[in-house]
Design a protein around this motif. Structure first.
Motif, PDB file in Angstrom:
ATOM      1  N   VAL A 415      35.208  27.325  29.335  1.00 42.23           N
ATOM      2  CA  VAL A 415      35.769  27.427  30.689  1.00 42.23           C
ATOM      3  C   VAL A 415      35.102  28.572  31.454  1.00 42.23           C
ATOM      4  CG1 VAL A 415      37.890  27.894  31.995  1.00 42.23           C
ATOM      5  CG2 VAL A 415      38.010  26.621  29.855  1.00 42.23           C
ATOM      6  N   ILE A 416      34.892  29.668  30.733  1.00 42.90           N
ATOM      7  CA  ILE A 416      34.458  30.894  31.419  1.00 42.90           C
ATOM      8  C   ILE A 416      32.931  31.011  31.536  1.00 42.90           C
ATOM      9  CG2 ILE A 416      34.567  33.442  31.219  1.00 42.90           C
ATOM     10  CD1 ILE A 416      37.408  33.090  30.164  1.00 42.90           C
ATOM     11  N   LYS A 417      32.221  30.307  30.633  1.00 40.39           N
ATOM     12  CA  LYS A 417      30.762  30.469  30.580  1.00 40.39           C
ATOM     13  C   LYS A 417      30.062  30.264  31.937  1.00 40.39           C
ATOM     14  CE  LYS A 417      27.131  29.488  27.345  1.00 40.39           C
ATOM     15  NZ  LYS A 417      26.400  28.245  27.355  1.00 40.39           N
ATOM     16  N   GLU A 421      27.634  33.188  33.577  1.00 36.33           N
ATOM     17  CA  GLU A 421      26.209  32.945  33.885  1.00 36.33           C
ATOM     18  C   GLU A 421      25.892  33.309  35.334  1.00 36.33           C
ATOM     19  OE1 GLU A 421      25.804  28.927  32.556  1.00 36.33           O
ATOM     20  OE2 GLU A 421      25.498  29.548  30.463  1.00 36.33           O
ATOM     21  N   LYS A 422      26.845  33.004  36.214  1.00 33.29           N
ATOM     22  CA  LYS A 422      26.630  33.325  37.634  1.00 33.29           C
ATOM     23  C   LYS A 422      26.393  34.822  37.837  1.00 33.29           C
ATOM     24  CE  LYS A 422      30.110  31.260  39.866  1.00 33.29           C
ATOM     25  NZ  LYS A 422      31.094  30.839  40.804  1.00 33.29           N
ATOM     26  N   LEU A 423      27.135  35.630  37.062  1.00 32.83           N
ATOM     27  CA  LEU A 423      27.052  37.084  37.247  1.00 32.83           C
ATOM     28  C   LEU A 423      26.196  37.770  36.195  1.00 32.83           C
ATOM     29  CD1 LEU A 423      30.732  37.957  38.207  1.00 32.83           C
ATOM     30  CD2 LEU A 423      28.814  37.486  39.696  1.00 32.83           C
ATOM     31  N   ASN A 424      25.631  36.929  35.288  1.00 29.46           N
ATOM     32  CA  ASN A 424      24.791  37.463  34.226  1.00 29.46           C
ATOM     33  C   ASN A 424      25.520  38.536  33.391  1.00 29.46           C
ATOM     34  OD1 ASN A 424      22.567  37.411  32.746  1.00 29.46           O
ATOM     35  ND2 ASN A 424      21.349  38.812  34.051  1.00 29.46           N
ATOM     36  N   ASP A 429      32.503  41.181  28.594  1.00 28.36           N
ATOM     37  CA  ASP A 429      32.524  41.993  29.821  1.00 28.36           C
ATOM     38  C   ASP A 429      33.171  41.224  30.964  1.00 28.36           C
ATOM     39  OD1 ASP A 429      31.371  44.015  28.482  1.00 28.36           O
ATOM     40  OD2 ASP A 429      29.333  43.697  29.254  1.00 28.36           O
ATOM     41  N   TYR A 430      32.831  39.939  31.021  1.00 32.48           N
ATOM     42  CA  TYR A 430      33.404  39.148  32.113  1.00 32.48           C
ATOM     43  C   TYR A 430      34.931  39.110  31.997  1.00 32.48           C
ATOM     44  CZ  TYR A 430      34.144  35.640  35.639  1.00 32.48           C
ATOM     45  OH  TYR A 430      34.588  34.997  36.776  1.00 32.48           O
ATOM     46  N   VAL A 431      35.409  38.829  30.762  1.00 27.29           N
ATOM     47  CA  VAL A 431      36.866  38.709  30.555  1.00 27.29           C
ATOM     48  C   VAL A 431      37.544  40.032  30.900  1.00 27.29           C
ATOM     49  CG1 VAL A 431      38.672  38.378  28.818  1.00 27.29           C
ATOM     50  CG2 VAL A 431      36.733  36.815  28.902  1.00 27.29           C
ATOM     51  N   ASN A 432      36.948  41.142  30.466  1.00 33.83           N
ATOM     52  CA  ASN A 432      37.543  42.452  30.786  1.00 33.83           C
ATOM     53  C   ASN A 432      37.643  42.664  32.293  1.00 33.83           C
ATOM     54  OD1 ASN A 432      38.011  43.208  28.210  1.00 33.83           O
ATOM     55  ND2 ASN A 432      36.040  44.271  27.955  1.00 33.83           N
ATOM     56  N   ILE A 439      36.798  41.612  38.868  1.00 38.26           N
ATOM     57  CA  ILE A 439      36.207  40.347  39.339  1.00 38.26           C
ATOM     58  C   ILE A 439      37.351  39.483  39.855  1.00 38.26           C
ATOM     59  CG2 ILE A 439      35.112  38.193  38.592  1.00 38.26           C
ATOM     60  CD1 ILE A 439      33.589  39.746  36.501  1.00 38.26           C
ATOM     61  N   LYS A 440      37.168  38.947  41.049  1.00 38.87           N
ATOM     62  CA  LYS A 440      38.163  38.015  41.605  1.00 38.87           C
ATOM     63  C   LYS A 440      37.572  36.612  41.516  1.00 38.87           C
ATOM     64  CE  LYS A 440      40.772  41.313  43.735  1.00 38.87           C
ATOM     65  NZ  LYS A 440      41.411  42.034  42.644  1.00 38.87           N
TER      66      LYS A 440
END
Ligand SMILES: OC[C@H]1O[C@H](O[C@H]2O[C@H](CO)[C@@H](O)[C@H](O)[C@H]2O)[C@H](O)[C@@H](O)[C@@H]1O
Ligand SMILES: [Ca+2]
Length: 751
Positions: A415-417, A421-424, A429-432, A439-440
């Motif tokens: 779901v999150i991948k 990828e958009k934000l590299n 890190d993304y989940v945090n 991140i919104k």
């Protein structure tokens, strides 16, 4: 008299009299493997230790490429070979070496070992041997020896009948004597360590931690003292904030997950006042806390086994949760604080009341539970955001923020991948950043809103609900709320002279002014809900109920076994019930009972669209139990018995063939190994060594409850592992010249 102690005669000359079993061969393990009794029997008053018999007790079980012994050396006269004397550890090792070919510490029909072992007889004090044959019997031997090993036994005597026991009796007995006990938990000094453990705590330093609600200072003091007294436990005691936990607060607890305090009562021990936790039962596997709907289902089984006090205690804990956490929780862990589960409190209270109504405080209990249920009804299920004012129906729609921490991280990778990828960014890190609001991502907010609702529904996860759950007025939830309304009306009218005062603990905005409740309001609510469900959910052409999407304003078309909950709740009219039995039932009936949803509704499965555990082809105990109850309520006894038989047959067949396994869910289309379920996080209950010790809570309950509804000939047939088809053929009533006619044809002919 002891076997070798006083007479001095040889074991063989004594065996005809001494080997007769005087114990109950099916006693609970702690009494059955009571060493003192065996010591007395073997040794009389001599001081020789039991373990000195260990060597001879291994007779026949030693050679790796074993061949059955010659008949002459066997002890197979009359009763003499019935009682066995067995060295626990060496026999386990030998059994596993010879029989457990796939090395999973279980002896199943998938192991192609000799399925035969020679063991010493008690009559010969282990000098002579007898054979045990067949998968079920030798697997039972492994299970019994493992249980004895758990108790620290070195040598045991065991009667053969225990190994050959009717499997239905064996499973019922194990549930009654062992599984319930092993699922019991309590949050006080001696037991909190066990319940404190959380296999779903993925943090770097998992440790027992308890959160205490603001209104319970005595509990906080109690646990602080426990932590001081037992520093080795590393119990971390923390407060929850006054006024309840917000979504932000709950999200911030993800780094420090913990158990949530439950009800405690005051007791005096050795002249000192102390607190005692109200016990509860956990589902099993990785679910080591008090769950909402699991507990209700388990209570049905517990009541069947006469465990009334435990069922009461579960209810008291539910009321505590409503009072202090605002709802019956999904389960009492910090990460579940924002969400609930399918509500069953009124039915639970009524079932218990039925057992205790002759007791002096029965009405107090019923009043207390009903007050709690009323508060829950107003504050949780008929308040926004769960309440949909446009339809007057309710939805699963809990609050919360971020990614649920209790599932494996891998669960949400797909779901999150795309967003990482958009934000590299890395997944972590993304989940945090997403969790703390740096991140919104509104699309993900929407995904997790529905994901939380899926989990609150108890049906996590299913393509019925994915991406839409929070918008659905579901058949399941509204059936349960109808049952609340009907039950509350009945309780108020029949037990409280149509006037139920609301105690201070359960006052709500809705009843603060009157501070009492009368039945007519609840009757009307029930009638309104039924009318609304007919309008929005009933599909006359399909002959079944469907969930209603309150945002798209249309009925959905996913065929779900929850359609039968309308019968359990008693809201379907007799005509609608007939429609359900005629049209819906055939769509869901499989080899092992009811499937959760139809294959057509689930749709195609492939790597990018994997199986979901609450979809086809899986079947779950609560679905079966509610459908049986509904069918029985409307007089469809034959259908109820058939479905019950099929489910119990599947459960007992897996139990016999797979080393006593009892799991969380089954693949009801799979005849040989239905317990093998590879969907989402696997199958709880299948991962054990030697013997299962707890089964799985609601399957245990379904087995006990299902059996209690069946006639004796069906129970017997289950005990001999008779498939449904054979049972049906053998018991069909055929009249000469009438057997090929259907009832309809016969009545046409007779006109
Ligand atoms: O950890 C993943 C999910 O596990 C739970 O759901 C499943 O187990 C529960 C306990 O037996 C049961 O009530 C539920 O119906 C199952 O799907 C938990 O309830 C979920 O919230 C959790 O995300
Ligand atoms: Ca094996």
């Amino acid at each position: 008299m002891s076997l070798l102690g006083r007479t001095g005669r040889s074991p063989v000359s004594q065996r005809r009299t001494s080997s007769v079993e005087r114990r109950d061969p099916f006693a609970a393990i702690d009494t059955y493997y009571d060493e003192a009794e065996l010591q007395k029997r073997l040794l009389g008053n001599k001081q020789r230790s039991i373990s000195s018999y260990a060597k001879q007790a291994t007779v026949g079980a030693l050679e790796p490429d074993f061949h059955p012994r010659r008949r002459g050396s066997h002890d197979e006269y009359t009763q003499a070979d019935q009682e066995l004397l067995i060295n626990v550890n060496t026999t386990i090792d030998d059994l596993l070496a010879r029989e457990d070919k796939d090395r999973n510490f279980q002896i199943t029909i998938e192991d192609n070992g000799p399925k035969n072992i020679s063991v010493g007889t008690l009559a010969s004090a282990g000098y002579r041997s007898t054979d045990l044959r067949g998968n079920y019997v030798i697997s039972n031997l492994l299970q019994e020896l493992t249980l004895a090993q758990d108790l620290g036994k070195k040598v045991i005597k065991i009667h053969k009948s225990r190994l050959h026991e009717n499997p239905v009796d064996r499973l019922s007995r194990r549930i009654r004597d062992e599984f319930w006990k092993n699922l019991e938990r309590c949050l006080d000094a001696n037991s909190i360590e066990k319940a404190g453990k959380d296999p779903k705590d993925w943090t770097a330093d998992p440790r027992p931690r308890i959160y205490v609600p603001h209104g319970c200072p005595e509990q906080h003091e109690y646990y602080t003292q426990v932590a001081k007294d037992k520093p080795e436990m590393r119990l971390d005691v923390r407060w929850l904030p006054e006024g309840g936990a917000t979504a932000e607060f709950v999200r911030d607890l993800n780094e420090a997950p913990g158990i949530l305090a439950l009800a405690m009562r005051k007791e005096t021990v050795d002249g000192k006042d102390t607190l005692k936790g109200e016990p509860f039962v956990v589902p099993g596997g990785r679910f080591n806390e008090l769950y909402g709907w699991d507990s209700y289902m388990m209570a049905i089984g517990l009541l069947e086994h006469g465990r009334i006090a435990m069922a009461k205690s579960i209810t008291i804990n539910f009321a505590f949760c409503i009072q202090h956490y605002g709802k019956i929780l999904n389960a009492n862990r910090s990460y579940y604080l924002c969400r609930s589960q399918p509500p069953f409190l009124t039915d639970l209270a009524l079932k218990i009341y039925d057992h205790i109504k002759h007791e002096p405080d029965a009405l107090d209990f019923l009043k207390f539970a009903t007050q709690a249920a009323i508060k829950e009804y107003y504050n949780v299920w008929t308040s926004e955001p769960r309440y949909d004012p446009a339809t007057g129906l309710s939805r699963y729609r809990p609050s919360g923020l971020g990614v649920p921490p209790e599932t494996e991280a891998s669960h949400f990778v797909h779901v999150i991948k795309p967003y990482t990828e958009k934000l590299n960014l890395s997944f972590e890190d993304y989940v945090n950043d997403y969790n703390d609001g740096t991140i919104k991502e509104p699309e993900l907010d929407d995904y997790f809103l529905h994901d939380r609702a899926v989990r609150e529904s108890g049906h996590d996860t299913s393509y019925r609900l994915e991406g839409v759950a929070a918008n659905l007025a579901t058949v399941d939830l509204n059936s349960l709320l109808y049952k609340y309304e009907v039950d509350i009306a009945k309780i108020i009218r029949l037990c409280f002279k149509d006037h139920l005062t609301m105690g201070a603990d359960f006052q709500t905005e809705a009843n603060r002014i009157d501070s009492f409740e009368t039945s007519s309001v609840w009757d009307r609510r029930a009638r309104m809900r039924k009318a609304r469900m007919d309008k929005y959910m009933w599909d006359q052409a399909a002959g079944m109920y469907f969930d209603y999407d309150t945002v798209k304003k249309q009925r959905t078309d996913y065929e779900s076994a929850t359609t039968f909950w309308t019968m359990w709740a008693g809201l379907a009219s007799p005509k609608q019930a007939a429609g359900l039995v005629l049209n819906a039932l055939p769509k869901f009936e499989e080899f092992g009972g009811l499937v959760s949803g139809t294959e057509k509704s689930r749709g195609e499965i492939h790597i990018a669209r994997p199986n979901r555990q609450w979809d086809y082809p899986f079947g779950w105990a609560p679905q079966q139990m509610l459908a049986w109850g509904g069918l029985l309520k409307y007089g469809y006894t034959e259908e109820a018995h058939r479905l019950t038989y099929k489910w119990l047959y599947m459960v007992i067949k897996a139990f016999v063939d797979f080393n006593g396994v009892v799991v969380e869910k089954y693949d009801v289309t799979r005849e040989l190994d239905p317990h093998k379920v590879e969907a989402e996080y696997g199958n709880q209950g299948s991962d054990f060594k030697g013997v299962p010790r707890e089964g799985f809570g609601w399957v245990n309950a379904s087995f006990v409850y299902g059996l209690s509804t069946l006639p004796v000939n069906m129970k017997r047939a289950l005990g001999t592992i008779t498939p449904w088809q054979t049972f049906e053929e053998k018991t069909a009533i055929k009249l000469d010249g009438f057997d090929d006619l259907t009832i309809q044809e016969a009545s046409d002919e007779s006109e």
